[in-house]
Motif scaffolding. Structure first.
Motif, PDB file in Angstrom:
ATOM      1  N   ILE A   1      25.603  31.503  37.138  1.00  0.00           N
ATOM      2  CA  ILE A   1      24.201  31.176  37.422  1.00  0.00           C
ATOM      3  C   ILE A   1      23.694  30.139  36.440  1.00  0.00           C
ATOM      4  O   ILE A   1      23.036  29.167  36.834  1.00  0.00           O
ATOM      5  CB  ILE A   1      23.327  32.445  37.396  1.00  0.00           C
ATOM      6  N   ALA A   2      23.999  30.304  35.165  1.00  0.00           N
ATOM      7  CA  ALA A   2      23.525  29.369  34.138  1.00  0.00           C
ATOM      8  C   ALA A   2      24.019  27.947  34.404  1.00  0.00           C
ATOM      9  O   ALA A   2      23.240  26.984  34.311  1.00  0.00           O
ATOM     10  CB  ALA A   2      23.979  29.834  32.753  1.00  0.00           C
ATOM     11  N   LYS A   3      25.287  27.804  34.746  1.00  0.00           N
ATOM     12  CA  LYS A   3      25.844  26.464  34.957  1.00  0.00           C
ATOM     13  C   LYS A   3      25.275  25.796  36.200  1.00  0.00           C
ATOM     14  O   LYS A   3      24.954  24.608  36.188  1.00  0.00           O
ATOM     15  CB  LYS A   3      27.363  26.533  34.998  1.00  0.00           C
ATOM     16  N   VAL A   4      25.138  26.556  37.287  1.00  0.00           N
ATOM     17  CA  VAL A   4      24.584  25.992  38.515  1.00  0.00           C
ATOM     18  C   VAL A   4      23.111  25.626  38.308  1.00  0.00           C
ATOM     19  O   VAL A   4      22.677  24.518  38.654  1.00  0.00           O
ATOM     20  CB  VAL A   4      24.751  26.963  39.705  1.00  0.00           C
ATOM     21  N   CYS A   5      22.348  26.526  37.704  1.00  0.00           N
ATOM     22  CA  CYS A   5      20.923  26.278  37.494  1.00  0.00           C
ATOM     23  C   CYS A   5      20.686  25.145  36.491  1.00  0.00           C
ATOM     24  O   CYS A   5      19.720  24.386  36.631  1.00  0.00           O
ATOM     25  CB  CYS A   5      20.205  27.547  37.075  1.00  0.00           C
ATOM     26  N   THR A   6      21.551  25.002  35.499  1.00  0.00           N
ATOM     27  CA  THR A   6      21.432  23.889  34.555  1.00  0.00           C
ATOM     28  C   THR A   6      21.622  22.566  35.283  1.00  0.00           C
ATOM     29  O   THR A   6      20.868  21.614  35.075  1.00  0.00           O
ATOM     30  CB  THR A   6      22.450  24.031  33.405  1.00  0.00           C
TER      31      THR A   6
END
Length: 90
Positions: free
Chosen positions: A17-22
């Motif tokens: 989630i962190a990588k996609v949202c970043t």
């Protein structure tokens, strides 16, 4: 608003989630709705996003998200809302 449907599917790992949202935040893509679940270790996320603030078109965002998915071990698909709806009509 330019609605885009983004799906992320794969084995659950830390940071998906962190990588996609970043990526989305860095490209001025606003998430307007999000749903995610993990079933027996399989990660599934679906987002409705507004891409009207981004300098990139949907095809470029789709290509870049697909490449990100390859790097982090998930499948990421990105489609304009109209295409998504036509493909999932009953």
């Amino acid at each position: 608003m330019k609605k885009t449907i983004i799906t992320v599917v794969g084995n659950d790992t830390v940071g998906i989630i962190a990588k996609v949202c970043t990526y989305l935040a860095d490209n001025k893509v606003n998430i307007t709705d999000i749903s995610q679940t993990i079933v027996e270790g399989y990660f599934n996320m679906m987002m409705v996003a507004d891409t009207s603030g981004s300098d990139k078109d949907t095809a470029t965002i789709s290509r870049e998200l697909s490449a990100l998915g390859d790097r982090i071990g998930v499948i990421i698909r990105c489609q304009h809302e109209d295409i998504f709806n036509m493909m999932h009509r009953v």
